[in-house]
Design a protein around this motif. Structure first.
Motif, PDB file in Angstrom:
ATOM      1  N   THR A  23     -25.366 -17.834  49.331  1.00 44.02           N
ATOM      2  CA  THR A  23     -24.106 -16.980  49.801  1.00 44.02           C
ATOM      3  C   THR A  23     -23.001 -17.400  49.009  1.00 44.02           C
ATOM      4  N   ASN A  24     -21.967 -16.003  49.012  1.00 47.12           N
ATOM      5  CA  ASN A  24     -20.657 -16.446  48.435  1.00 47.12           C
ATOM      6  C   ASN A  24     -20.022 -17.266  49.105  1.00 47.12           C
ATOM      7  N   ASN A  25     -20.031 -17.492  50.495  1.00 50.41           N
ATOM      8  CA  ASN A  25     -19.477 -18.764  51.319  1.00 50.41           C
ATOM      9  C   ASN A  25     -19.787 -19.833  50.767  1.00 50.41           C
ATOM     10  N   GLU A  26     -20.818 -20.173  50.256  1.00 49.70           N
ATOM     11  CA  GLU A  26     -21.474 -21.468  49.896  1.00 49.70           C
ATOM     12  C   GLU A  26     -20.998 -21.925  48.525  1.00 49.70           C
ATOM     13  N   VAL A  27     -20.650 -20.726  47.571  1.00 49.34           N
ATOM     14  CA  VAL A  27     -20.248 -20.961  46.328  1.00 49.34           C
ATOM     15  C   VAL A  27     -18.656 -21.269  46.197  1.00 49.34           C
ATOM     16  N   ILE A  28     -17.934 -20.555  47.247  1.00 42.79           N
ATOM     17  CA  ILE A  28     -16.461 -20.788  47.562  1.00 42.79           C
ATOM     18  C   ILE A  28     -16.336 -22.327  48.091  1.00 42.79           C
ATOM     19  N   ASN A  29     -17.036 -22.443  49.060  1.00 45.27           N
ATOM     20  CA  ASN A  29     -16.975 -24.111  49.548  1.00 45.27           C
ATOM     21  C   ASN A  29     -17.077 -25.092  48.600  1.00 45.27           C
ATOM     22  N   TYR A  30     -18.135 -24.902  47.623  1.00 46.65           N
ATOM     23  CA  TYR A  30     -18.585 -25.769  46.785  1.00 46.65           C
ATOM     24  C   TYR A  30     -17.424 -26.025  45.547  1.00 46.65           C
ATOM     25  N   VAL A  31     -16.919 -24.767  45.120  1.00 47.13           N
ATOM     26  CA  VAL A  31     -15.824 -24.934  44.142  1.00 47.13           C
ATOM     27  C   VAL A  31     -14.542 -25.553  44.715  1.00 47.13           C
ATOM     28  N   ALA A  32     -14.368 -25.356  46.043  1.00 45.68           N
ATOM     29  CA  ALA A  32     -13.211 -25.945  46.724  1.00 45.68           C
ATOM     30  C   ALA A  32     -13.293 -27.446  46.682  1.00 45.68           C
ATOM     31  N   GLN A  33     -14.450 -27.944  46.463  1.00 45.06           N
ATOM     32  CA  GLN A  33     -14.843 -29.429  46.515  1.00 45.06           C
ATOM     33  C   GLN A  33     -14.908 -30.060  45.442  1.00 45.06           C
ATOM     34  N   ASN A  34     -15.291 -29.195  44.300  1.00 42.25           N
ATOM     35  CA  ASN A  34     -15.628 -29.953  43.048  1.00 42.25           C
ATOM     36  C   ASN A  34     -14.932 -29.119  41.862  1.00 42.25           C
ATOM     37  N   SER A  35     -14.218 -30.065  41.053  1.00 44.97           N
ATOM     38  CA  SER A  35     -13.337 -29.379  40.086  1.00 44.97           C
ATOM     39  C   SER A  35     -14.342 -29.463  38.735  1.00 44.97           C
ATOM     40  N   GLY A  36     -13.778 -28.484  37.898  1.00 42.76           N
ATOM     41  CA  GLY A  36     -14.552 -28.357  36.603  1.00 42.76           C
ATOM     42  C   GLY A  36     -15.513 -27.448  36.753  1.00 42.76           C
ATOM     43  N   MET A  37     -15.905 -26.771  37.918  1.00 48.36           N
ATOM     44  CA  MET A  37     -16.757 -25.763  37.958  1.00 48.36           C
ATOM     45  C   MET A  37     -16.128 -24.373  38.198  1.00 48.36           C
ATOM     46  N   ILE A  38     -17.017 -23.346  37.763  1.00 43.80           N
ATOM     47  CA  ILE A  38     -16.127 -21.692  37.919  1.00 43.80           C
ATOM     48  C   ILE A  38     -17.202 -21.247  38.719  1.00 43.80           C
ATOM     49  N   GLY A  39     -16.901 -20.653  39.835  1.00 44.78           N
ATOM     50  CA  GLY A  39     -17.535 -19.778  40.612  1.00 44.78           C
ATOM     51  C   GLY A  39     -17.498 -18.442  40.444  1.00 44.78           C
ATOM     52  N   VAL A  40     -18.717 -17.714  40.824  1.00 45.75           N
ATOM     53  CA  VAL A  40     -19.051 -16.256  40.665  1.00 45.75           C
ATOM     54  C   VAL A  40     -18.830 -15.662  41.936  1.00 45.75           C
ATOM     55  N   VAL A  41     -18.177 -14.826  42.390  1.00 45.67           N
ATOM     56  CA  VAL A  41     -18.231 -14.212  43.721  1.00 45.67           C
ATOM     57  C   VAL A  41     -17.914 -12.821  43.761  1.00 45.67           C
ATOM     58  N   GLY A  42     -18.194 -11.991  44.781  1.00 45.39           N
ATOM     59  CA  GLY A  42     -17.332 -10.763  44.916  1.00 45.39           C
ATOM     60  C   GLY A  42     -16.208 -10.928  45.696  1.00 45.39           C
ATOM     61  N   ILE A  43     -15.263 -10.027  45.181  1.00 49.02           N
ATOM     62  CA  ILE A  43     -13.862 -10.194  45.289  1.00 49.02           C
ATOM     63  C   ILE A  43     -13.629 -10.092  46.882  1.00 49.02           C
ATOM     64  N   ASN A  44     -14.462  -9.304  47.663  1.00 46.76           N
ATOM     65  CA  ASN A  44     -14.067  -9.146  49.065  1.00 46.76           C
ATOM     66  C   ASN A  44     -14.100 -10.338  49.715  1.00 46.76           C
ATOM     67  N   TYR A  45     -14.829 -11.336  49.283  1.00 49.15           N
ATOM     68  CA  TYR A  45     -14.549 -12.577  50.097  1.00 49.15           C
ATOM     69  C   TYR A  45     -13.448 -13.349  50.039  1.00 49.15           C
ATOM     70  N   ILE A  46     -12.708 -13.062  49.059  1.00 50.12           N
ATOM     71  CA  ILE A  46     -11.360 -13.508  48.761  1.00 50.12           C
ATOM     72  C   ILE A  46     -10.293 -12.808  49.608  1.00 50.12           C
ATOM     73  N   PHE A  47     -10.419 -11.497  49.668  1.00 51.88           N
ATOM     74  CA  PHE A  47      -9.682 -10.443  50.501  1.00 51.88           C
ATOM     75  C   PHE A  47      -9.745 -10.666  51.921  1.00 51.88           C
ATOM     76  N   GLU A  48     -11.148 -10.755  52.255  1.00 54.23           N
ATOM     77  CA  GLU A  48     -11.280 -10.992  53.836  1.00 54.23           C
ATOM     78  C   GLU A  48     -12.001 -12.160  54.055  1.00 54.23           C
ATOM     79  N   PRO A  49     -11.565 -13.220  53.873  1.00 58.25           N
ATOM     80  CA  PRO A  49     -12.579 -14.627  54.162  1.00 58.25           C
ATOM     81  C   PRO A  49     -12.873 -15.032  55.384  1.00 58.25           C
ATOM     82  N   SER A  50     -13.989 -15.346  55.853  1.00 57.07           N
ATOM     83  CA  SER A  50     -14.279 -15.637  57.259  1.00 57.07           C
ATOM     84  C   SER A  50     -13.799 -16.986  57.398  1.00 57.07           C
TER      85      SER A  50
END
Length: 305
Positions: free
Chosen positions: A182-209
Motif C-alpha cells: 500500500t501507499n501507507n507502507e511506502v510513506i511510513n518506510y520513507v519516513a523511517q529510512n533516509s536515502g530512499m525515494i518513495g513513489v505514491v499517489g499524491i492523494n495520500y499526501i493531501f488526505e493522510p489517514s
C-alpha cells in the motif's frame, strides 16, 4: 421436425423469461440511487474515493463497498464479474475492450479528475529537487548519485506501470527497487529510512489517514524538473491544471454493469457539481471546475461587536 423446432422455441422463450426476471430482480434491488454495490478502486486513489462514497451514502439510500486493490487486480476483478464498477488511473486498453465486447458488455468510462504521482524523501535529505530523467535512467538500470533506491506500493500498481511506461521498460529492475502493498507502507518506510525515494499517489499526501499523519511530518515531497522549460514544479492543483507538473494523470470511473444501477448513479454523482467540489477540496484537480456562487449585498455592515 416441427416438434424439434417447437422445443427449441420453447427453451429459448423460457431462457428469455428467466433473464427478464433476473433483470427485474436486479432493478428492484438496485437503482441508480439505491441498493448496494461493490466498487474496486486502484489503491493509490483510495482516500478521495472514500470521501466521495461517504457523501454519496449520506444523500441516498445506497451502500457502496470499497475494495482497494492494485491496478492489475482491479482489472482482473472487472473482467471476472466480481464487480462491474471500477476506478482507475487509466482507460481500458483495446484488448480489455475487445474482451468485454465478446461478452456483449460495453463499459462506460467517465473522466472525473486528475491526480499526480509524487516522489518522497526523508526530511534528512535536504535536496528537494529531482529530475524525471534521473528516475527514468535509474529504472533502466543506470546509476545515480541522487537515487539510492525507489520504493513502490505494489509491483502490480498503477504507479509502477506509469513509471515503467515512461522509462520504456517492461518490468522494474531487480536491484535497489523495493515494493510493499500500500501507499501507507511506502510513506511510513520513507519516513523511517533516509536515502530512499518513495513513489505514491499524491492523494495520500493531501488526505493522510491517522495511520500515517506522523510519518507525513517526516518526509519531503520533491519538486520535479519539467524538461520543457527546465523549471521545477511541485504536484499542486495549480501545476496540474497548467500542465507544468510532468507526472499528472487522468482518473476514470468505469461502469460495466449493463443496467441502470449504482454504477450509473455514482458516476453521475462524481462527475456532477457535488462530486467535483469534493475532489477540489481533496487536493486533486476536478475534471470540471465547480461553479462559484457570488452573493451580492446592497449594504455592508461594518458594526464591530
Amino acid at each position: 421436425m416441427k416438434k424439434i423446432f417447437f422445443s427449441v422455441c420453447l427453451v429459448s422463450l423460457l431462457l428469455l423469461m428467466v433473464t427478464c426476471k433476473q433483470s427485474e430482480a436486479t432493478s428492484e434491488n438496485e437503482t441508480i440511487l439505491k441498493g448496494e454495490a461493490t466498487v474496486f478502486v486502484d489503491e493509490s486513489l483510495t482516500p478521495v474515493v472514500e470521501g466521495l462514497v461517504q457523501i454519496f451514502e449520506s444523500k441516498y439510500p445506497a451502500k457502496i463497498n470499497i475494495v482497494s486493490k492494485s491496478e492489475a487486480e482491479v482489472i482482473q476483478a472487472l473482467a471476472a464479474d466480481s464487480s462491474r464498477i471500477a476506478i482507475l488511473a487509466r482507460q481500458l486498453n483495446q484488448d480489455e475492450l475487445t474482451y468485454f465486447k465478446s461478452k456483449k458488455i460495453f463499459p462506460k468510462t467517465t473522466p472525473f479528475a486528475k491526480d499526480a504521482i509524487a516522489f518522497l524523501t526523508n526530511k534528512s535529505n535536504k535536496d528537494t529537487l529531482i529530475a524525471l530523467n534521473d528516475v527514468i535512467d535509474f529504472m533502466k538500470g543506470g546509476k545515480s548519485t541522487k537515487i539510492n533506491g525507489l520504493v513502490f506500493d505494489n509491483l502490480n500498481s498503477s504507479t509502477v506501470r506509469y513509471i515503467c511506461e515512461l522509462a520504456g521498460v517492461e518490468k522494474v529492475r531487480e536491484d535497489n527497487v523495493y515494493s510493499f502493498k500500500t501507499n501507507n507502507e511506502v510513506i511510513n518506510y520513507v519516513a523511517q529510512n533516509s536515502g530512499m525515494i518513495g513513489v505514491v499517489g499524491i492523494n495520500y499526501i493531501f488526505e493522510p489517514s491517522a495511520e500515517i499523519r506522523g510519518s507525513i511530518e517526516k518526509i519531503n515531497v520533491l519538486s520535479v524538473l519539467n524538461s520543457t522549460d527546465n523549471q521545477y514544479y511541485s504536484p499542486s492543483q495549480n501545476n496540474m491544471a497548467e500542465g507544468t507538473y510532468p507526472l499528472a494523470r487522468e482518473l476514470f470511473i468505469v461502469n460495466a454493469q449493463g443496467f441502470d444501477g449504482l454504477g450509473m448513479g455514482f458516476s453521475s454523482f462524481i462527475a456532477g457539481e457535488i462530486g467535483q467540489r469534493i475532489i477540489l477540496k481533496s487536493g486533486l484537480l476536478p475534471n470540471k471546475m465547480p461553479s462559484r456562487k457570488i452573493r451580492i449585498r446592497n449594504t455592508i455592515n461594518n458594526d464591530k461587536k
